[in-house]
Scaffold this motif. Structure first.
Motif, PDB file in Angstrom:
ATOM      1  N   UNK A  81       0.830  -1.207   0.000  1.00  0.00           N
ATOM      2  CA  UNK A  81       0.000   0.000   0.000  1.00  0.00           C
ATOM      3  C   UNK A  81       0.863   1.254   0.000  1.00  0.00           C
ATOM      4  N   UNK A  82       0.470   2.201  -0.824  1.00  0.00           N
ATOM      5  CA  UNK A  82       1.152   3.495  -0.928  1.00  0.00           C
ATOM      6  C   UNK A  82       0.102   4.584  -0.745  1.00  0.00           C
ATOM      7  N   UNK A  83       0.215   5.414   0.274  1.00  0.00           N
ATOM      8  CA  UNK A  83      -0.823   6.425   0.512  1.00  0.00           C
ATOM      9  C   UNK A  83      -0.776   7.535  -0.519  1.00  0.00           C
ATOM     10  N   UNK A  84      -1.856   8.288  -0.591  1.00  0.00           N
ATOM     11  CA  UNK A  84      -1.923   9.442  -1.477  1.00  0.00           C
ATOM     12  C   UNK A  84      -1.132  10.597  -0.867  1.00  0.00           C
ATOM     13  N   UNK A  85      -1.184  11.740  -1.541  1.00  0.00           N
ATOM     14  CA  UNK A  85      -0.465  12.909  -1.038  1.00  0.00           C
ATOM     15  C   UNK A  85      -0.979  13.344   0.330  1.00  0.00           C
TER      16      UNK A  85
END
Length: 224
Positions: A108-112
């Motif tokens: 998982x990679x979060x948004x800005x």
């Protein structure tokens, strides 16, 4: 302006040559006038379409054409032609990578804003979605309440009704604390102290144990 005063030719935006209006397509926008024409002439338009079709075949893995009779070119500011790959405005299409493992929370990679999109469905089958922080998303995946769809999205596995039925069936309607018949769900780590409604944190409990335990830890409740 009458028809006799209308221009009979137009300069192509690509080859910079003046050609009759019949070589250009009509504009169809609401604000376009009757004699408005698009910027590319018929010949340049065919070259662009042929170049786009060949590039799509190469991206999909199909063999490229052996000989291109009219390779696509773009014109610079001075009218000189150059290959499309050398055009600084052109960008190669980005191919998507492989899908992550549904149980791999590290993908998982979060948004800005540091958020992850979570999807799910209600008891009546209606779809919903909301944004949650990365820490909660990782917890839900690790405790088997959700799966990873892509690097920015997870999917909740159970609706409220389905989750209750799953926990009671899994524990065979037996209270986790006293061993008697149970038909309620209790959180091992209370929600008031950071617990979540996940299969790993919820157990079947009888009504008496559920109310008596309240927001106590399991060790505190069992050792009283």
């Amino acid at each position: 302006m009458t028809d006799t005063n209308l221009p009979l030719s137009k300069q192509c935006a690509y080859c910079k040559q003046y050609k009759p209006l019949t070589e250009f397509r009509r504009r169809t926008g609401k604000r376009s006038k009757g004699q408005s024409r698009r910027g590319a002439c018929r010949e340049c338009r065919k070259l662009r379409e042929a170049g786009n079709a060949q590039m799509q075949l190469q991206v999909k893995g199909a063999p490229a054409f052996k000989e291109a009779k009219t390779p696509h070119t773009s014109t610079g500011s001075k009218g000189k032609t150059r290959p499309r790959a050398a055009d600084p405005r052109w960008k190669a299409p980005q191919l998507r990578g492989p899908k992550p493992d549904p149980q791999d929370a590290s993908a998982l990679v979060p948004s800005a804003k540091g958020m992850i999109l979570m999807r799910g469905h209600s008891d009546k089958g209606r779809r919903w979605h909301q944004e949650i922080d990365l820490e909660l998303a990782v917890t839900l995946v690790k405790e088997h309440a959700a799966v990873v769809v892509n690097r920015r999205t997870i999917r909740r596995l159970y609706s409220n009704k389905d989750f209750r039925a799953y926990i009671l069936t899994r524990d065979n309607y037996t209270c986790h604390f006293c061993g008697l018949y149970g038909d309620t769900i209790d959180h091992l780590l209370p929600r008031a102290k950071g617990g979540h409604t996940t299969p790993d944190n919820c157990v079947c409990a009888c009504n008496l144990c559920n109310q008596t335990k309240a927001d106590q830890y399991v060790e505190e409740f069992m050792g009283r």
